[in-house]
Design an enzyme around this catalytic site. Structure first.
Site, PDB file in Angstrom:
ATOM      1  N   SER A 182      -9.203  25.160  -9.344  1.00 60.46           N
ATOM      2  CA  SER A 182      -8.326  26.295  -9.413  1.00 60.46           C
ATOM      3  C   SER A 182      -7.452  27.021  -9.616  1.00 60.46           C
ATOM      4  CB  SER A 182      -8.848  26.704  -7.648  1.00 60.46           C
ATOM      5  OG  SER A 182      -9.744  26.855  -7.423  1.00 60.46           O
ATOM      6  N   THR A 197      -1.911  33.196  -0.953  1.00 60.10           N
ATOM      7  CA  THR A 197      -3.285  32.883  -1.713  1.00 60.10           C
ATOM      8  C   THR A 197      -4.596  33.460  -0.835  1.00 60.10           C
ATOM      9  OG1 THR A 197      -4.283  30.973  -1.920  1.00 60.10           O
ATOM     10  CG2 THR A 197      -2.862  30.569   0.330  1.00 60.10           C
ATOM     11  N   GLY A 198      -5.650  32.988  -1.294  1.00 63.64           N
ATOM     12  CA  GLY A 198      -6.812  33.399  -1.069  1.00 63.64           C
ATOM     13  C   GLY A 198      -7.261  35.389  -1.811  1.00 63.64           C
ATOM     14  N   ARG A 246     -10.956  40.500 -14.817  1.00 60.93           N
ATOM     15  CA  ARG A 246     -10.743  40.212 -13.084  1.00 60.93           C
ATOM     16  C   ARG A 246      -9.238  39.754 -13.343  1.00 60.93           C
ATOM     17  NH1 ARG A 246      -9.350  36.996  -9.030  1.00 60.93           N
ATOM     18  NH2 ARG A 246      -8.869  38.267  -6.690  1.00 60.93           N
ATOM     19  N   THR A 276      -5.358  28.015  -5.261  1.00 60.28           N
ATOM     20  CA  THR A 276      -4.195  28.662  -6.178  1.00 60.28           C
ATOM     21  C   THR A 276      -2.743  27.800  -4.819  1.00 60.28           C
ATOM     22  OG1 THR A 276      -4.658  31.174  -6.268  1.00 60.28           O
ATOM     23  CG2 THR A 276      -2.324  31.114  -6.479  1.00 60.28           C
ATOM     24  N   THR A 302      -3.087  29.913 -10.891  1.00 55.42           N
ATOM     25  CA  THR A 302      -4.578  30.027 -10.157  1.00 55.42           C
ATOM     26  C   THR A 302      -5.980  30.260 -12.079  1.00 55.42           C
ATOM     27  OG1 THR A 302      -6.077  31.106  -8.957  1.00 55.42           O
ATOM     28  CG2 THR A 302      -4.586  32.475 -10.401  1.00 55.42           C
TER      29      THR A 302
HETATM   30  N1  ASP Z   1      -5.295  34.551  -5.455  1.00 58.01           N
HETATM   31  C1  ASP Z   1      -6.124  34.280  -5.852  1.00 58.01           C
HETATM   32  C2  ASP Z   1      -7.016  35.237  -6.519  1.00 58.01           C
HETATM   33  O1  ASP Z   1      -7.157  36.445  -5.824  1.00 58.01           O
HETATM   34  C3  ASP Z   1      -6.800  33.406  -5.746  1.00 58.01           C
HETATM   35  C4  ASP Z   1      -6.763  31.982  -4.220  1.00 58.01           C
HETATM   36  O2  ASP Z   1      -5.623  32.236  -4.148  1.00 58.01           O
HETATM   37  O3  ASP Z   1      -7.183  31.109  -5.112  1.00 58.01           O
HETATM   38  O4  ASP Z   1      -7.099  34.978  -8.328  1.00 58.01           O
END
Ligand code: ASP
Length: 336
Positions: free
Chosen positions: A93, A246-247, A223, A195, A213
């Site tokens: 990731s 993150t998320g 995106r 991330t 990330t």
């Molecule tokens: N926050 C990141 C995103 O939406 C993804 C992640 O945290 O893994 O691109």
């Protein structure tokens, strides 16, 4: 360790213990001993320098701490710490080895912010492993804060970054397997991300942060998530503190999450209380489908207190302070 396996392991071990001290030790760390975070917190919370990062990234925090302990500044520490994960082709990731978008392209997002409030960011960057370092160059060598796509890539090459294919065999294989069904669900589950967001406070008490990330796996081409968006994925205010997220980035952007956490700390909330309130803003929105996605925050304030909170179980933070490099499970909103 693969994220999926790591989550399985930690879910058996970590148990949250309440507001303000809600992080408990839950994993071994290769570069430092493990102790109870709750007891360590009280004894050492003002001992500088220290570094915190999203997820189980002890090698990255160890690198950052090496920089800090050699009297390096927080900015160098977070950049060099994040670079460890970017170069790790096993991690799917971040940087090299990151899972691609639905068309098979690995596209990176990153940002960095220093103690003066300066910031730099890159979005939709391809073929360059160290997105966080390109973001730093944007901050330091251009009049802009954000470069995207081809422009960001050309800028990186002009600064001497190496162009390389970031799609590893393992990530290509995973993408080919995904393509069989090509199910595009613009949601994120609690395992499908890692991330790295990192915050450091140096010997002088100055704060910097960084975030890098490859974004949501199999996302639509083009995106961009929260991670390179200053105020969403990351925010640093050297007078108050810092936060990184993150998320599911879309949900973080909608609530300008990291800026929110820092502003709540400015108004007197502890990092823990501020992270909890920012998660509450997401889950209490009318018609929120928060049961289907994960968001997690980590934060620190100028006094050296830290906090962490997520929607779901499984989110962890790595903290390196003094000689202890510890991974801790965060409290979470969904209790069942
Ligand atoms: N926050 C990141 C995103 O939406 C993804 C992640 O945290 O893994 O691109």
């Amino acid at each position: 360790m693969k994220r999926r396996h790591f989550l399985k392991n930690t879910s058996l071990i970590g148990v949250g213990i309440g507001l303000g001290s809600s992080l408990v030790n839950c994993a071994e760390s290769p570069k430092g001993k493990s102790t109870s975070a709750a007891s360590t917190e009280n004894q050492t919370k003002t001992k500088l320098p220290f570094v915190i990062a999203t997820w189980n990234v002890p090698n990255a925090t160890a690198k950052a701490m090496e920089v800090l302990q050699a009297n390096g500044n927080a900015l160098d520490a977070v950049e060099q710490g994040c670079m460890i994960e970017e170069a790790n082709a096993e991690g799917q990731s971040v940087g090299k080895g990151g899972l691609p978008d639905r068309d098979g392209n690995v596209t990176l997002d990153a940002c960095i912010m220093d103690k003066h409030g300066n910031c730099g960011s890159v979005v939709y960057l391809q073929n360059i492993t160290h997105a966080v370092s390109v973001a730093r160059k944007v901050m330091e060598d251009t009049p802009h804060v954000m470069l995207a796509g081809k422009g960001a890539e050309q800028f990186a090459i002009s600064k001497g970054f190496k162009s390389e294919n970031l799609l590893t065999e393992a990530s290509k294989k995973a993408w080919e397997e995904w393509k069989v069904k090509s199910e595009y669900k613009p949601i994120i589950n609690i395992e499908n991300h890692d991330t790295i967001g990192m915050l450091a406070i140096d010997e002088k008490g100055d704060i910097s942060g960084a975030c890098t990330t490859s974004g949501l796996a199999y996302k639509m081409g083009g995106r961009v998530g929260d991670s390179p968006i200053i105020g969403s994925g990351l925010f640093v205010d050297n007078e108050v503190g810092a936060c990184v997220a993150t998320g599911l980035g879309e949900e973080v952007v909608k609530t300008v999450g990291s800026f929110l956490v820092v502003e709540l700390m400015r108004q007197g909330k502890s990092p823990q209380e501020a992270c909890e309130e920012a998660i509450r803003r997401i889950v209490t929105k009318p018609n929120s489908n928060y049961k289907d996605f994960q968001v997690g925050y980590i934060a620190l304030n100028k006094k050296g207190d830290t906090g962490s909170y997520a929607i779901h179980k499984g989110f962890t933070m790595t903290k390196f302070q003094e000689d202890t490099n510890t991974n801790m499970q965060a409290e979470h909103y969904v209790k069942s």
